[in-house]
Scaffold this motif. Structure first.
Motif, PDB file in Angstrom:
ATOM      1  N   TYR A 299      26.568  15.497  62.777  1.00 43.67           N
ATOM      2  CA  TYR A 299      25.896  15.786  61.516  1.00 43.67           C
ATOM      3  C   TYR A 299      26.437  17.095  60.944  1.00 43.67           C
ATOM      4  O   TYR A 299      26.347  18.141  61.579  1.00 43.67           O
ATOM      5  N   VAL A 300      27.013  17.000  59.750  1.00 39.74           N
ATOM      6  CA  VAL A 300      27.454  18.176  59.000  1.00 39.74           C
ATOM      7  C   VAL A 300      26.337  18.501  58.020  1.00 39.74           C
ATOM      8  O   VAL A 300      26.135  17.776  57.045  1.00 39.74           O
ATOM      9  N   PRO A 301      25.586  19.575  58.265  1.00 44.10           N
ATOM     10  CA  PRO A 301      24.439  19.859  57.390  1.00 44.10           C
ATOM     11  C   PRO A 301      24.900  20.351  56.013  1.00 44.10           C
ATOM     12  O   PRO A 301      26.061  20.719  55.845  1.00 44.10           O
ATOM     13  N   PRO A 302      23.981  20.365  55.051  1.00 43.88           N
ATOM     14  CA  PRO A 302      24.277  20.995  53.763  1.00 43.88           C
ATOM     15  C   PRO A 302      24.841  22.407  53.966  1.00 43.88           C
ATOM     16  O   PRO A 302      24.432  23.097  54.902  1.00 43.88           O
ATOM     17  N   ARG A 303      25.778  22.793  53.122  1.00 45.63           N
ATOM     18  CA  ARG A 303      26.354  24.151  53.086  1.00 45.63           C
ATOM     19  C   ARG A 303      27.460  24.384  54.105  1.00 45.63           C
ATOM     20  O   ARG A 303      28.054  25.463  54.107  1.00 45.63           O
ATOM     21  N   TYR A 304      27.772  23.418  54.961  1.00 43.57           N
ATOM     22  CA  TYR A 304      28.779  23.650  55.993  1.00 43.57           C
ATOM     23  C   TYR A 304      30.131  23.051  55.603  1.00 43.57           C
ATOM     24  O   TYR A 304      30.251  21.849  55.396  1.00 43.57           O
ATOM     25  N   ALA A 305      31.156  23.919  55.525  1.00 41.82           N
ATOM     26  CA  ALA A 305      32.534  23.426  55.453  1.00 41.82           C
ATOM     27  C   ALA A 305      32.837  22.677  56.746  1.00 41.82           C
ATOM     28  O   ALA A 305      32.252  22.981  57.786  1.00 41.82           O
ATOM     29  N   HIS A 306      33.765  21.692  56.666  1.00 36.64           N
ATOM     30  CA  HIS A 306      34.037  20.884  57.854  1.00 36.64           C
ATOM     31  C   HIS A 306      35.493  20.472  57.911  1.00 36.64           C
ATOM     32  O   HIS A 306      36.094  20.138  56.900  1.00 36.64           O
ATOM     33  N   ARG A 307      36.033  20.502  59.118  1.00 36.06           N
ATOM     34  CA  ARG A 307      37.440  20.181  59.404  1.00 36.06           C
ATOM     35  C   ARG A 307      37.487  19.411  60.705  1.00 36.06           C
ATOM     36  O   ARG A 307      36.905  19.842  61.699  1.00 36.06           O
ATOM     37  N   SER A 308      38.194  18.265  60.710  1.00 42.48           N
ATOM     38  CA  SER A 308      38.385  17.471  61.928  1.00 42.48           C
ATOM     39  C   SER A 308      39.664  17.912  62.618  1.00 42.48           C
ATOM     40  O   SER A 308      40.705  18.073  61.964  1.00 42.48           O
ATOM     41  N   ILE A 309      39.618  18.080  63.929  1.00 38.47           N
ATOM     42  CA  ILE A 309      40.748  18.578  64.713  1.00 38.47           C
ATOM     43  C   ILE A 309      40.980  17.629  65.880  1.00 38.47           C
ATOM     44  O   ILE A 309      40.056  17.338  66.637  1.00 38.47           O
ATOM     45  N   ASN A 310      42.217  17.138  66.017  1.00 39.37           N
ATOM     46  CA  ASN A 310      42.553  16.191  67.089  1.00 39.37           C
ATOM     47  C   ASN A 310      43.139  16.950  68.272  1.00 39.37           C
ATOM     48  O   ASN A 310      44.254  17.448  68.200  1.00 39.37           O
ATOM     49  N   THR A 311      42.394  17.030  69.362  1.00 38.33           N
ATOM     50  CA  THR A 311      42.885  17.734  70.561  1.00 38.33           C
ATOM     51  C   THR A 311      43.413  16.768  71.614  1.00 38.33           C
ATOM     52  O   THR A 311      43.743  17.202  72.727  1.00 38.33           O
TER      53      THR A 311
ATOM     54  N   LYS B 288      42.649  19.520  56.214  1.00 40.61           N
ATOM     55  CA  LYS B 288      42.516  20.751  55.435  1.00 40.61           C
ATOM     56  C   LYS B 288      41.132  21.358  55.591  1.00 40.61           C
ATOM     57  O   LYS B 288      40.969  22.563  55.714  1.00 40.61           O
ATOM     58  N   GLY B 289      40.145  20.500  55.573  1.00 38.96           N
ATOM     59  CA  GLY B 289      38.750  20.964  55.600  1.00 38.96           C
ATOM     60  C   GLY B 289      38.304  21.319  54.200  1.00 38.96           C
ATOM     61  O   GLY B 289      39.123  21.652  53.330  1.00 38.96           O
ATOM     62  N   HIS B 290      37.013  21.223  53.973  1.00 41.66           N
ATOM     63  CA  HIS B 290      36.478  21.486  52.628  1.00 41.66           C
ATOM     64  C   HIS B 290      34.993  21.802  52.690  1.00 41.66           C
ATOM     65  O   HIS B 290      34.298  21.425  53.631  1.00 41.66           O
ATOM     66  N   PHE B 291      34.549  22.546  51.684  1.00 43.71           N
ATOM     67  CA  PHE B 291      33.132  22.594  51.332  1.00 43.71           C
ATOM     68  C   PHE B 291      32.885  21.448  50.365  1.00 43.71           C
ATOM     69  O   PHE B 291      33.813  20.933  49.727  1.00 43.71           O
ATOM     70  N   HIS B 292      31.641  21.036  50.199  1.00 44.34           N
ATOM     71  CA  HIS B 292      31.312  20.144  49.103  1.00 44.34           C
ATOM     72  C   HIS B 292      31.077  20.981  47.841  1.00 44.34           C
ATOM     73  O   HIS B 292      30.555  22.096  47.918  1.00 44.34           O
ATOM     74  N   THR B 293      31.510  20.444  46.705  1.00 40.75           N
ATOM     75  CA  THR B 293      31.333  21.146  45.431  1.00 40.75           C
ATOM     76  C   THR B 293      29.837  21.383  45.183  1.00 40.75           C
ATOM     77  O   THR B 293      29.436  22.472  44.779  1.00 40.75           O
ATOM     78  N   ILE B 294      29.027  20.349  45.417  1.00 40.68           N
ATOM     79  CA  ILE B 294      27.577  20.562  45.503  1.00 40.68           C
ATOM     80  C   ILE B 294      27.343  20.996  46.941  1.00 40.68           C
ATOM     81  O   ILE B 294      27.225  20.175  47.858  1.00 40.68           O
ATOM     82  N   LEU B 295      27.315  22.316  47.122  1.00 39.60           N
ATOM     83  CA  LEU B 295      27.357  22.905  48.470  1.00 39.60           C
ATOM     84  C   LEU B 295      26.237  22.367  49.351  1.00 39.60           C
ATOM     85  O   LEU B 295      26.409  22.186  50.563  1.00 39.60           O
TER      86      LEU B 295
ATOM     87  N   GLY C 171      31.378  15.888  45.910  1.00 39.81           N
ATOM     88  CA  GLY C 171      32.598  16.563  45.461  1.00 39.81           C
ATOM     89  C   GLY C 171      33.260  17.342  46.588  1.00 39.81           C
ATOM     90  O   GLY C 171      32.668  17.580  47.646  1.00 39.81           O
ATOM     91  N   HIS C 172      34.529  17.726  46.377  1.00 42.59           N
ATOM     92  CA  HIS C 172      35.307  18.426  47.396  1.00 42.59           C
ATOM     93  C   HIS C 172      35.836  19.736  46.854  1.00 42.59           C
ATOM     94  O   HIS C 172      36.473  19.767  45.806  1.00 42.59           O
ATOM     95  N   ASP C 173      35.581  20.800  47.578  1.00 42.76           N
ATOM     96  CA  ASP C 173      36.132  22.117  47.263  1.00 42.76           C
ATOM     97  C   ASP C 173      37.095  22.492  48.390  1.00 42.76           C
ATOM     98  O   ASP C 173      36.676  22.904  49.463  1.00 42.76           O
ATOM     99  N   TYR C 174      38.396  22.273  48.132  1.00 39.49           N
ATOM    100  CA  TYR C 174      39.417  22.606  49.136  1.00 39.49           C
ATOM    101  C   TYR C 174      39.911  24.043  48.979  1.00 39.49           C
ATOM    102  O   TYR C 174      40.363  24.670  49.924  1.00 39.49           O
ATOM    103  N   GLY C 175      39.813  24.558  47.756  1.00 38.28           N
ATOM    104  CA  GLY C 175      40.471  25.820  47.416  1.00 38.28           C
ATOM    105  C   GLY C 175      40.027  26.999  48.264  1.00 38.28           C
ATOM    106  O   GLY C 175      40.854  27.772  48.763  1.00 38.28           O
ATOM    107  N   THR C 176      38.741  27.144  48.454  1.00 42.52           N
ATOM    108  CA  THR C 176      38.215  28.288  49.195  1.00 42.52           C
ATOM    109  C   THR C 176      38.865  28.399  50.573  1.00 42.52           C
ATOM    110  O   THR C 176      39.279  29.476  51.003  1.00 42.52           O
ATOM    111  N   LEU C 177      38.984  27.270  51.263  1.00 43.15           N
ATOM    112  CA  LEU C 177      39.500  27.308  52.633  1.00 43.15           C
ATOM    113  C   LEU C 177      41.025  27.339  52.675  1.00 43.15           C
ATOM    114  O   LEU C 177      41.608  27.795  53.659  1.00 43.15           O
ATOM    115  N   GLU C 178      41.687  26.852  51.597  1.00 42.55           N
ATOM    116  CA  GLU C 178      43.150  26.916  51.571  1.00 42.55           C
ATOM    117  C   GLU C 178      43.625  28.363  51.608  1.00 42.55           C
ATOM    118  O   GLU C 178      44.651  28.683  52.191  1.00 42.55           O
TER     119      GLU C 178
END
Ligand SMILES: [Mn+2]
Ligand SMILES: [Mn+2]
Lengths: 201, 201
Positions: free
Chosen positions: A139-151, A96-103, A167-174
């Motif tokens: 490295y996923v820096p602070p403030r970056y949403a992240h999603r793993s993709i299997n190619t 799904k991918g997510h931002f962290h709640t503490i961005l 924390g996990h914020d899924y809603g924004t990216l959903e």
């Protein structure tokens, strides 16, 4: 809360260990959370291909381990993520991918098996796709949403570590998706614009 | 410093990746720091065996990678540690071990290859030796000094992640040592009291 108060209120964690198989990522010490495709409604660009796959058996797209830890900046959470090989139309299986709640908190991913990409973007408009290959740390820096993709053709297995209070914020990216999609083009992964993406947040 | 000030002063980190070989732990992206035995004077219990080995060629006991990152609670440092197989008298090759300068910060180690122990102790008197085997993740809680010990015949390789502001305090353990030693006894590792350990800090 002052630093002194935080220490007084902390639940002391003790040393422990847990096993995650280096090849499969699976653990006998914990139960994983599984994400069947049906839990990703609206997140793949090909709605028709999505529906066909869900009706044909609703395959698990990925699974991961979530440990329990005090919700503190002074603890770290860790586990593995396993994204299975497959596609929904031209789009590869992904989380799904997510931002962290503490961005403003980062995360480290270490690829144990398989291949793919970590797709990242921040609210300021920067994005990056880092390659996952066995032995590659991303490295996923602070403030970056992240999603793993299997190619690839085998499970994409990563070991991850992040601050326990992130924390996990899924809603924004959903609802908005990521700026970019990674799709198959004649057997090769290609990064393309997401036609459904909107800059409004 | 207030949270708002800290954010304003932060150096933004960007996404990146780095390779650490899953079997050897070695990276072509960075240079490692090597610890020859001579840099561990006074840290092994058998001073005579120590001197003989140093004079016979001063072998590297371990090496590890140190990345550079802003000194912030909102960044994570990561890399690999490689402890070579060997002994000084009955005592297995090991790292110096350290507390974190910010004592109340944790670390995650994930074992990629080899076998041994993560030896931990806190100032309050608790200690624990967690087994390292391939696929075993060890949690070093806040306040615990930690030392990797190779009890096997091949390099002990671990991938580690910790908060970038944690810092390293080697001095305390260089003079006092850990409460426990791990030594060979008829081909098997045995945990024994450190005769040189003193409770005074
Ligand atoms: Mn995350
Ligand atoms: Mn450490």
């Amino acid at each position: 809360m002052s630093q002194a108060n935080e220490k007084a209120n902390r639940i002391a964690t003790l040393p422990f260990s847990a096993h995650f198989d280096l090849a499969s990522g699976l653990s006998n010490d914990y139960s994983s959370t599984k994400r069947p495709l049906s839990k990703m409604l609206g997140m793949y660009s090909d709605a028709e291909a999505f529906q066909v796959l869900v009706e044909a058996g609703d395959p698990d797209v990925y699974e991961f381990y979530e440990l329990t830890m005090p919700d503190s900046a002074n603890e770290l959470l860790f586990g593995t993520s396993i994204v299975y090989p497959g596609r929904v139309g031209r789009e590869y299986y992904m989380t799904k991918g997510h931002f962290h709640t503490i961005l403003d908190t980062p995360e480290v991913y270490y690829c144990l098996n398989g291949q793919g990409y970590m797709l990242m973007e921040n609210p300021e408009g920067d994005w990056k796709a880092e390659r996952f290959l066995p032995g590659q740390a991303v490295y996923v820096p602070p403030r970056y949403a992240h999603r793993s993709i299997n190619t690839g053709d085998v499970p994409l297995v990563t070991f991850f570590v992040y601050r326990a209070d992130s924390g996990h914020d899924y809603g924004t990216l959903e609802t908005k998706g990521f700026r970019k999609l990674i799709v198959d083009r004649n057997g090769q992964p290609e990064i393309v614009d997401n036609p459904k993406w909107s800059g409004e947040r």
